[in-house]
Motif scaffolding. Structure first.
Motif, PDB file in Angstrom:
ATOM      1  N   ALA A  67     -34.283  -6.238 -45.941  1.00 54.68           N
ATOM      2  CA  ALA A  67     -35.556  -5.693 -46.206  1.00 54.68           C
ATOM      3  C   ALA A  67     -35.783  -5.021 -47.481  1.00 54.68           C
ATOM      4  CB  ALA A  67     -35.761  -4.575 -45.160  1.00 54.68           C
ATOM      5  N   ARG A  68     -34.574  -4.619 -47.977  1.00 58.08           N
ATOM      6  CA  ARG A  68     -34.266  -3.720 -49.229  1.00 58.08           C
ATOM      7  C   ARG A  68     -34.590  -4.604 -50.524  1.00 58.08           C
ATOM      8  NH1 ARG A  68     -29.693   0.197 -49.329  1.00 58.08           N
ATOM      9  NH2 ARG A  68     -30.499   0.665 -51.223  1.00 58.08           N
ATOM     10  N   VAL A  69     -35.363  -4.269 -51.583  1.00 57.98           N
ATOM     11  CA  VAL A  69     -35.656  -4.888 -52.673  1.00 57.98           C
ATOM     12  C   VAL A  69     -34.489  -5.081 -53.567  1.00 57.98           C
ATOM     13  CG1 VAL A  69     -37.015  -5.030 -54.666  1.00 57.98           C
ATOM     14  CG2 VAL A  69     -38.425  -4.776 -52.521  1.00 57.98           C
ATOM     15  N   GLU A  70     -33.941  -4.266 -53.722  1.00 59.09           N
ATOM     16  CA  GLU A  70     -32.706  -4.255 -54.353  1.00 59.09           C
ATOM     17  C   GLU A  70     -31.553  -4.996 -54.052  1.00 59.09           C
ATOM     18  OE1 GLU A  70     -33.709  -1.031 -52.927  1.00 59.09           O
ATOM     19  OE2 GLU A  70     -35.026  -0.429 -54.470  1.00 59.09           O
ATOM     20  N   GLU A  71     -31.646  -5.106 -52.632  1.00 59.95           N
ATOM     21  CA  GLU A  71     -30.382  -6.130 -51.963  1.00 59.95           C
ATOM     22  C   GLU A  71     -30.852  -7.454 -52.482  1.00 59.95           C
ATOM     23  OE1 GLU A  71     -29.623  -5.289 -47.986  1.00 59.95           O
ATOM     24  OE2 GLU A  71     -29.038  -3.286 -48.480  1.00 59.95           O
ATOM     25  N   GLN A  72     -31.981  -7.695 -52.232  1.00 56.52           N
ATOM     26  CA  GLN A  72     -32.597  -9.125 -52.448  1.00 56.52           C
ATOM     27  C   GLN A  72     -32.454  -9.488 -53.930  1.00 56.52           C
ATOM     28  OE1 GLN A  72     -36.764  -9.368 -50.650  1.00 56.52           O
ATOM     29  NE2 GLN A  72     -35.920 -11.061 -49.511  1.00 56.52           N
ATOM     30  N   VAL A  73     -32.922  -8.420 -55.008  1.00 54.92           N
ATOM     31  CA  VAL A  73     -32.825  -8.617 -56.323  1.00 54.92           C
ATOM     32  C   VAL A  73     -31.295  -9.161 -56.637  1.00 54.92           C
ATOM     33  CG1 VAL A  73     -33.049  -7.810 -58.613  1.00 54.92           C
ATOM     34  CG2 VAL A  73     -34.802  -7.619 -56.870  1.00 54.92           C
ATOM     35  N   GLN A  74     -30.415  -8.224 -56.318  1.00 56.92           N
ATOM     36  CA  GLN A  74     -28.938  -8.274 -56.255  1.00 56.92           C
ATOM     37  C   GLN A  74     -28.381  -9.703 -55.868  1.00 56.92           C
ATOM     38  OE1 GLN A  74     -27.090  -6.457 -58.481  1.00 56.92           O
ATOM     39  NE2 GLN A  74     -25.683  -8.411 -58.221  1.00 56.92           N
ATOM     40  N   TRP A  75     -28.741 -10.013 -54.551  1.00 52.93           N
ATOM     41  CA  TRP A  75     -28.489 -11.350 -54.037  1.00 52.93           C
ATOM     42  C   TRP A  75     -28.884 -12.648 -54.930  1.00 52.93           C
ATOM     43  CZ3 TRP A  75     -31.567 -15.059 -51.639  1.00 52.93           C
ATOM     44  CH2 TRP A  75     -30.943 -16.193 -50.635  1.00 52.93           C
ATOM     45  N   LEU A  76     -30.104 -12.436 -55.382  1.00 50.65           N
ATOM     46  CA  LEU A  76     -30.670 -13.459 -56.310  1.00 50.65           C
ATOM     47  C   LEU A  76     -29.983 -13.544 -57.619  1.00 50.65           C
ATOM     48  CD1 LEU A  76     -34.352 -13.073 -55.205  1.00 50.65           C
ATOM     49  CD2 LEU A  76     -33.052 -15.116 -54.912  1.00 50.65           C
ATOM     50  N   ILE A  77     -29.267 -12.482 -58.337  1.00 49.95           N
ATOM     51  CA  ILE A  77     -28.865 -12.496 -59.330  1.00 49.95           C
ATOM     52  C   ILE A  77     -27.479 -13.099 -59.332  1.00 49.95           C
ATOM     53  CG2 ILE A  77     -27.642 -10.858 -61.121  1.00 49.95           C
ATOM     54  CD1 ILE A  77     -30.169  -8.950 -60.554  1.00 49.95           C
ATOM     55  N   ASP A  78     -26.877 -12.685 -57.961  1.00 50.54           N
ATOM     56  CA  ASP A  78     -25.512 -13.237 -57.691  1.00 50.54           C
ATOM     57  C   ASP A  78     -25.596 -14.881 -57.693  1.00 50.54           C
ATOM     58  OD1 ASP A  78     -24.401 -10.732 -57.774  1.00 50.54           O
ATOM     59  OD2 ASP A  78     -24.355 -10.520 -55.500  1.00 50.54           O
ATOM     60  N   LEU A  79     -26.684 -15.323 -56.934  1.00 55.25           N
ATOM     61  CA  LEU A  79     -26.781 -16.723 -56.836  1.00 55.25           C
ATOM     62  C   LEU A  79     -26.861 -17.576 -58.030  1.00 55.25           C
ATOM     63  CD1 LEU A  79     -29.029 -17.361 -53.484  1.00 55.25           C
ATOM     64  CD2 LEU A  79     -26.675 -17.617 -53.761  1.00 55.25           C
TER      65      LEU A  79
END
Length: 167
Positions: free
Chosen positions: A20-32
């Motif tokens: 739900a947290r934007v920061e987590e999603q963004v970091q996950w996408l950067i990692d991918l």
């Protein structure tokens, strides 16, 4: 698909959906994105990331588009999702222009949409990224647009126009 591949794909999808947290999603996408084309192909992640490229949150959309660019040929399969970012905020537009540049001449069908971006109100970073993308695509049909920006009042835009590699 072997068991490990299936497990990793399922975990990635679950993480995306419950984050739900934007920061987590963004970091996950950067990692991918940092894992590149092979990982995207092996785990079939590009389609899911392409869905996030249209997310209502600008940060998430920009991160998803950057990841698609980093996915190479796998990301290029979703060029329309990437190009949709050209009509959004400056951050998303920069990500979209940069990703299209990463796809190279394969993204040439989107050169008209890129060129159109230069004539609407936008920030310096967006215009510079679009000029660089037009150069990366070798969109010589838009060389007249490049000439217009060689004397732009923004040094960043003029420099991007000057450094665009036209042949």
């Amino acid at each position: 698909m072997d068991k490990l591949t299936k497990f990793v794909k399922e975990q990635s999808l679950q993480r995306s959906e419950r984050s739900a947290r934007v920061e987590e999603q963004v970091q996950w996408l950067i990692d991918l994105g940092s894992r590149g084309e092979k990982t995207a192909a092996d785990f079939g992640l590009a389609s899911n990331v392409a869905n996030l490229a249209r997310d209502h949150n600008e940060e998430v959309a920009a991160a998803a588009i950057r990841a698609l660019g980093d996915f190479g040929k796998e990301g290029a399969k979703h060029m329309s999702a990437v190009a949709s970012g050209l009509n959004r905020s400056g951050e998303v537009c920069v990500a979209a222009a940069t990703a299209l540049a990463q796809f190279g001449p394969a993204a040439l069908p989107y050169s008209e949409q890129l060129a159109t971006c230069l004539h609407r109100p936008s920030d310096e970073a967006s215009k510079a990224a679009v000029l660089a993308a037009l150069g990366a695509l070798r969109a010589t049909q838009h060389s007249n647009v490049l000439v217009e920006f060689l004397e732009d009042k923004s040094m960043a835009v003029a420099a991007a126009a000057f450094q665009t590699p036209w042949e």
